[in-house]
Design a protein around this motif. Structure first.
Motif, mmCIF file in Angstrom:
data_model
loop_
_atom_site.group_PDB
_atom_site.id
_atom_site.type_symbol
_atom_site.label_atom_id
_atom_site.label_comp_id
_atom_site.label_asym_id
_atom_site.label_seq_id
_atom_site.Cartn_x
_atom_site.Cartn_y
_atom_site.Cartn_z
ATOM 1 N N GLU A 185 2.716 -0.283 3.488
ATOM 2 C CA GLU A 185 3.103 0.579 4.585
ATOM 3 C C GLU A 185 3.757 1.830 4.029
ATOM 4 O O GLU A 185 4.556 1.760 3.086
ATOM 5 N N ILE A 186 3.400 2.964 4.626
ATOM 6 C CA ILE A 186 3.956 4.253 4.219
ATOM 7 C C ILE A 186 4.696 4.822 5.418
ATOM 8 O O ILE A 186 4.081 5.222 6.406
ATOM 9 N N TYR A 187 6.016 4.811 5.319
ATOM 10 C CA TYR A 187 6.893 5.255 6.405
ATOM 11 C C TYR A 187 7.464 6.627 6.099
ATOM 12 O O TYR A 187 7.628 6.992 4.929
ATOM 13 N N PRO A 188 7.830 7.363 7.158
ATOM 14 C CA PRO A 188 8.517 8.627 6.919
ATOM 15 C C PRO A 188 9.908 8.371 6.331
ATOM 16 O O PRO A 188 10.554 7.367 6.643
ATOM 17 N N PRO A 220 9.134 4.531 14.036
ATOM 18 C CA PRO A 220 8.364 5.723 13.677
ATOM 19 C C PRO A 220 6.891 5.405 13.423
ATOM 20 O O PRO A 220 6.544 4.296 13.001
ATOM 21 N N PHE A 221 6.043 6.368 13.674
ATOM 22 C CA PHE A 221 4.645 6.234 13.294
ATOM 23 C C PHE A 221 4.574 6.176 11.776
ATOM 24 O O PHE A 221 5.327 6.853 11.072
ATOM 25 N N HIS A 222 3.672 5.353 11.284
ATOM 26 C CA HIS A 222 3.516 5.155 9.855
ATOM 27 C C HIS A 222 2.094 4.677 9.566
ATOM 28 O O HIS A 222 1.356 4.312 10.466
ATOM 29 N N PHE A 223 1.734 4.676 8.292
ATOM 30 C CA PHE A 223 0.450 4.151 7.855
ATOM 31 C C PHE A 223 0.644 2.714 7.384
ATOM 32 O O PHE A 223 1.616 2.411 6.684
ATOM 33 N N ALA A 224 -0.264 1.824 7.764
ATOM 34 C CA ALA A 224 -0.242 0.428 7.321
ATOM 35 C C ALA A 224 -1.641 0.061 6.855
ATOM 36 O O ALA A 224 -2.620 0.264 7.587
ATOM 37 N N SER A 225 -1.729 -0.466 5.648
ATOM 38 C CA SER A 225 -3.044 -0.822 5.118
ATOM 39 C C SER A 225 -3.596 -2.033 5.860
ATOM 40 O O SER A 225 -2.859 -2.867 6.385
ATOM 41 N N VAL A 226 -4.907 -2.093 5.895
ATOM 42 C CA VAL A 226 -5.612 -3.203 6.530
ATOM 43 C C VAL A 226 -6.683 -3.708 5.562
ATOM 44 O O VAL A 226 -7.180 -2.964 4.729
ATOM 45 N N GLY A 227 -6.994 -5.001 5.672
ATOM 46 C CA GLY A 227 -8.107 -5.551 4.908
ATOM 47 C C GLY A 227 -7.797 -5.972 3.495
ATOM 48 O O GLY A 227 -8.706 -6.263 2.728
ATOM 49 N N SER A 228 -6.528 -6.022 3.110
ATOM 50 C CA SER A 228 -6.192 -6.510 1.777
ATOM 51 C C SER A 228 -5.071 -7.533 1.901
ATOM 52 O O SER A 228 -4.329 -7.532 2.883
ATOM 53 N N GLN A 248 0.785 8.868 -11.329
ATOM 54 C CA GLN A 248 1.941 9.108 -10.469
ATOM 55 C C GLN A 248 1.480 9.433 -9.067
ATOM 56 O O GLN A 248 0.526 10.206 -8.891
ATOM 57 N N ASP A 249 2.181 8.866 -8.061
ATOM 58 C CA ASP A 249 1.899 9.297 -6.698
ATOM 59 C C ASP A 249 2.635 10.611 -6.453
ATOM 60 O O ASP A 249 3.287 11.150 -7.358
ATOM 61 N N TYR A 250 2.553 11.136 -5.250
ATOM 62 C CA TYR A 250 3.105 12.469 -4.984
ATOM 63 C C TYR A 250 4.627 12.512 -4.915
ATOM 64 O O TYR A 250 5.209 13.596 -4.910
ATOM 65 N N ASP A 251 5.280 11.349 -4.904
ATOM 66 C CA ASP A 251 6.742 11.311 -4.976
ATOM 67 C C ASP A 251 7.223 11.022 -6.392
ATOM 68 O O ASP A 251 8.416 10.928 -6.634
ATOM 69 N N VAL A 253 6.666 -1.591 1.223
ATOM 70 C CA VAL A 253 6.957 -0.440 2.074
ATOM 71 C C VAL A 253 7.496 0.677 1.187
ATOM 72 O O VAL A 253 8.439 0.461 0.427
ATOM 73 N N ILE A 254 6.863 1.837 1.269
ATOM 74 C CA ILE A 254 7.402 3.022 0.602
ATOM 75 C C ILE A 254 7.745 4.040 1.680
ATOM 76 O O ILE A 254 7.157 4.033 2.769
ATOM 77 N N LYS A 255 8.690 4.894 1.377
ATOM 78 C CA LYS A 255 9.101 5.937 2.322
ATOM 79 C C LYS A 255 8.957 7.275 1.635
ATOM 80 O O LYS A 255 9.242 7.412 0.440
ATOM 81 N N THR A 256 8.498 8.267 2.415
ATOM 82 C CA THR A 256 8.169 9.561 1.851
ATOM 83 C C THR A 256 8.306 10.654 2.898
ATOM 84 O O THR A 256 8.271 10.375 4.091
ATOM 85 N N ASN A 257 8.448 11.883 2.432
ATOM 86 C CA ASN A 257 8.376 13.027 3.344
ATOM 87 C C ASN A 257 7.002 13.696 3.255
ATOM 88 O O ASN A 257 6.817 14.805 3.730
ATOM 89 N N GLN A 258 6.055 12.996 2.643
ATOM 90 C CA GLN A 258 4.678 13.476 2.487
ATOM 91 C C GLN A 258 3.714 12.394 2.983
ATOM 92 O O GLN A 258 2.850 11.929 2.252
ATOM 93 N N LEU A 259 3.860 12.019 4.231
ATOM 94 C CA LEU A 259 3.161 10.864 4.794
ATOM 95 C C LEU A 259 1.641 10.933 4.611
ATOM 96 O O LEU A 259 1.035 10.025 4.041
#
Length: 116
Positions: free
Chosen positions: A50-53, A37-45, A104-107, A8-14
């Protein structure tokens, strides 16, 4: 033997982060659990990413965590990421750990990519 099943990573750039990790090969659903909160969760791996706000009480996302993923066609992926303006920390090279690169990711998290 132990295997990681969830990151799980948390970001202000969801959306931007979901786009970044999608380019690495993740596919995401956007949802929430109950009142969470709404978040992104990967599927199929095997590993769920998960990418949370970022919580309102936290000013900046953690950029000290280093993640590593195996990918196909590392050279092609690095060319595509570079063309999209992603920061390439180290270009593909052979090492004791295989054929790897770091981006590097955006954070600002360092993401080690190794070719399968």
């Amino acid at each position: 033997m132990i295997n990681i099943s969830l990151i799980v990573i948390k970001t202000n750039q969801l959306e931007k982060q979901a786009d970044f990790y999608s380019r690495l090969g993740f596919k995401f659903d956007y949802h929430n659990h109950g009142n969470g909160p709404f978040h992104f969760a990967s599927v199929g791996s095997p590993v769920v990413l998960e990418i949370y706000p970022l919580p309102k009480s936290v000013a900046a996302a953690d950029n000290t965590t280093r993640l590593g993923f195996q990918v196909h066609s590392l050279d092609e992926l690095i060319r595509n990421l570079q063309a999209d303006g992603v920061t390439i920390v180290s270009f593909p090279a052979h090492s004791d750990w295989g054929y790897t690169a770091v981006v590097q990711d955006y954070d600002g998290r360092k993401i080690e990519l190794s070719e399968k």
